[in-house]
Scaffold this motif. Sequence first.
Motif, PDB file in Angstrom:
ATOM      1  N   THR A 176     -35.796 -11.535  17.162  1.00 31.84           N
ATOM      2  CA  THR A 176     -34.941 -12.054  16.100  1.00 31.84           C
ATOM      3  C   THR A 176     -35.765 -12.386  14.860  1.00 31.84           C
ATOM      4  O   THR A 176     -35.283 -12.247  13.735  1.00 31.84           O
ATOM      5  N   ASP A 177     -37.016 -12.830  15.057  1.00 29.21           N
ATOM      6  CA  ASP A 177     -37.887 -13.079  13.906  1.00 29.21           C
ATOM      7  C   ASP A 177     -38.131 -11.795  13.125  1.00 29.21           C
ATOM      8  O   ASP A 177     -38.074 -11.782  11.885  1.00 29.21           O
ATOM      9  N   ALA A 178     -38.424 -10.712  13.843  1.00 30.94           N
ATOM     10  CA  ALA A 178     -38.652  -9.430  13.183  1.00 30.94           C
ATOM     11  C   ALA A 178     -37.378  -8.936  12.497  1.00 30.94           C
ATOM     12  O   ALA A 178     -37.423  -8.402  11.378  1.00 30.94           O
ATOM     13  N   TRP A 179     -36.249  -9.110  13.164  1.00 30.50           N
ATOM     14  CA  TRP A 179     -34.963  -8.685  12.601  1.00 30.50           C
ATOM     15  C   TRP A 179     -34.670  -9.422  11.299  1.00 30.50           C
ATOM     16  O   TRP A 179     -34.279  -8.825  10.309  1.00 30.50           O
ATOM     17  N   LYS A 180     -34.880 -10.743  11.300  1.00 29.27           N
ATOM     18  CA  LYS A 180     -34.599 -11.541  10.104  1.00 29.27           C
ATOM     19  C   LYS A 180     -35.575 -11.216   8.985  1.00 29.27           C
ATOM     20  O   LYS A 180     -35.187 -11.151   7.799  1.00 29.27           O
ATOM     21  N   ALA A 181     -36.846 -11.004   9.325  1.00 29.43           N
ATOM     22  CA  ALA A 181     -37.846 -10.714   8.298  1.00 29.43           C
ATOM     23  C   ALA A 181     -37.547  -9.408   7.575  1.00 29.43           C
ATOM     24  O   ALA A 181     -37.854  -9.261   6.388  1.00 29.43           O
TER      25      ALA A 181
END
Length: 248
Positions: free
Chosen positions: A121-126
Amino acid sequence: MRFLRRRRADADAAEAAEAGADGTSTGAGPTGAAPLDTAPESGVTADARAKADEFWRRWEELLPEVAAALGEGAPQRFDHQLAEAVAGVHPDLTFSVEQGEEAVYALVISAQADPELRPYTDAWKAAAPEADALFEYHDSVPPVPDPTQVTVNLRDRRYALDEVRVFARVDEGEGLVDVAVYHPGFAGLESEARSALTFLPLDAALGERLAADRLGRVETAEAEPSGAVGLLEFRDLVRRLDDPNSSE
């Protein structure tokens, strides 16, 4: 009072939650259990970044269809395709399309407080595009702007969250808040439904990520504890613990 472990299945027992405004939601993916005091893992892998990039490429293709379906009140038209795109990031993620806070809609991708999923989710949001008038993007379920305006439908009865009272005890050393939650409707509910009505107000007030990061022990209270406060006061307390420089 009874100590509870956080169980997402309990929260899913609620048939609906209404915040006084119409919204559209659709979701897919399994729910999972996670302790409230689980800390996020750091480190986004190249694989997670690549999967996030592929999702956003696919989202750009789907967006015209998604917008048209939402405008016509038919979210089921894109549900399967969007579910496949989210599963491409990680099969255990969940998603929903909700009413936005500033945009018309919000796309929410959730790790369900699972630290092993947080890098995805961190990668998705970034990699997410900037919010615009139509869509904003969240990597966890956001808090309800005013949880005291929410009414939960549970077991064919309605429960107003403005009746919830929370006793909070701050553990400064751990950076956690232990809570006892009271609602006058607890008396008429069996165990699972009572658990749902314990956690739903906390999620509504704090949002998924803050609840996962800052709540420790959670208990139901059979009677209103002395010194208990409403959900808005409780949210201010937890936000100050999370960010001492916050003005909220």
